[in-house]
Scaffold this active site. Sequence first.
Site, PDB file in Angstrom:
ATOM      1  N   ASN A  14      26.426  39.391  37.144  1.00 29.76           N
ATOM      2  CA  ASN A  14      25.823  40.440  37.968  1.00 29.76           C
ATOM      3  C   ASN A  14      25.314  41.589  37.091  1.00 29.76           C
ATOM      4  O   ASN A  14      24.259  42.156  37.361  1.00 29.76           O
ATOM      5  CB  ASN A  14      26.807  40.967  39.016  1.00 29.76           C
ATOM      6  CG  ASN A  14      26.755  40.167  40.293  1.00 29.76           C
ATOM      7  OD1 ASN A  14      25.698  39.944  40.860  1.00 29.76           O
ATOM      8  ND2 ASN A  14      27.912  39.712  40.751  1.00 29.76           N
ATOM      9  N   ARG A  87      39.670  46.186  38.545  1.00 27.48           N
ATOM     10  CA  ARG A  87      40.657  47.266  38.612  1.00 27.48           C
ATOM     11  C   ARG A  87      40.355  48.151  39.810  1.00 27.48           C
ATOM     12  O   ARG A  87      39.199  48.353  40.155  1.00 27.48           O
ATOM     13  CB  ARG A  87      40.608  48.130  37.358  1.00 27.48           C
ATOM     14  CG  ARG A  87      40.981  47.403  36.140  1.00 27.48           C
ATOM     15  CD  ARG A  87      41.202  48.313  34.947  1.00 27.48           C
ATOM     16  NE  ARG A  87      41.812  47.499  33.920  1.00 27.48           N
ATOM     17  CZ  ARG A  87      43.099  47.188  33.855  1.00 27.48           C
ATOM     18  NH1 ARG A  87      43.936  47.695  34.717  1.00 27.48           N
ATOM     19  NH2 ARG A  87      43.558  46.413  32.913  1.00 27.48           N
ATOM     20  N   ASN A 103      30.365  48.950  44.462  1.00 30.37           N
ATOM     21  CA  ASN A 103      30.912  47.643  44.113  1.00 30.37           C
ATOM     22  C   ASN A 103      30.191  46.552  44.902  1.00 30.37           C
ATOM     23  O   ASN A 103      29.710  46.787  46.006  1.00 30.37           O
ATOM     24  CB  ASN A 103      32.410  47.599  44.446  1.00 30.37           C
ATOM     25  CG  ASN A 103      33.064  46.311  43.991  1.00 30.37           C
ATOM     26  OD1 ASN A 103      32.796  45.812  42.906  1.00 30.37           O
ATOM     27  ND2 ASN A 103      33.947  45.766  44.817  1.00 30.37           N
ATOM     28  N   HIS A 105      30.991  42.731  46.448  1.00 31.19           N
ATOM     29  CA  HIS A 105      32.147  41.880  46.762  1.00 31.19           C
ATOM     30  C   HIS A 105      31.669  40.562  47.359  1.00 31.19           C
ATOM     31  O   HIS A 105      30.787  40.559  48.226  1.00 31.19           O
ATOM     32  CB  HIS A 105      33.078  42.607  47.743  1.00 31.19           C
ATOM     33  CG  HIS A 105      34.303  41.824  48.042  1.00 31.19           C
ATOM     34  ND1 HIS A 105      35.323  41.688  47.135  1.00 31.19           N
ATOM     35  CD2 HIS A 105      34.654  41.106  49.130  1.00 31.19           C
ATOM     36  CE1 HIS A 105      36.258  40.912  47.662  1.00 31.19           C
ATOM     37  NE2 HIS A 105      35.876  40.550  48.869  1.00 31.19           N
TER      38      HIS A 105
END
Length: 187
Positions: A14, A87, A103, A105
């Site tokens: 990514n 993390r 983020n 996911h």
Amino acid sequence: MVKVAVLASGSGSNFEKIVLGEENYKVELLIVDREKAYALERGKNLGVQGIYVNPKSFSSKGKYEEKIIELLEEREIEWIFLAGYMRIISKTLLEKYPERIVNIHPSYLPKFPGKRAIEDAYENKVSETGVTIHYVDEGVDTGKIIAQEKIKIDSGWTLDKLQEEVHRVEHRLYPQIIKKLVEENKK
């Protein structure tokens, strides 16, 4: 050009797509928390500086994140994009970059949060999963959702095929959403 950083822990596929998708942003820095993360090799190949910051070298998560902030500030980073960064981000970093940490996911949240999202979807034999891009908060994949895309799962797919399809969507969607976020939030 808006300066961004990517945090990664693994292969960096990514991360690579984010770099290749640069348009109104520039990836100035890659930070990894694993010394042998293949993302570092990708960074070298793409001309992006990669830095390994060992979390075990610090007395606390806060001190670890303070080091990351120092590296980000040196390069005047405005946005942080997580790409397989394994993390949980704490208040230290979140307060410094409010709604500027994003983020990706590999599930259609709120279903299947956590690090085994693709495996969990496969093992639960669900008919669809997806990809979610969200702001990061102190929880595990609980931040405000920015974008989602569903993926219909063919019952004949193997786990590898499902992973391949999820990554295909991630690699297309993440750079698109980054461009949009950067454009909408220019200072």
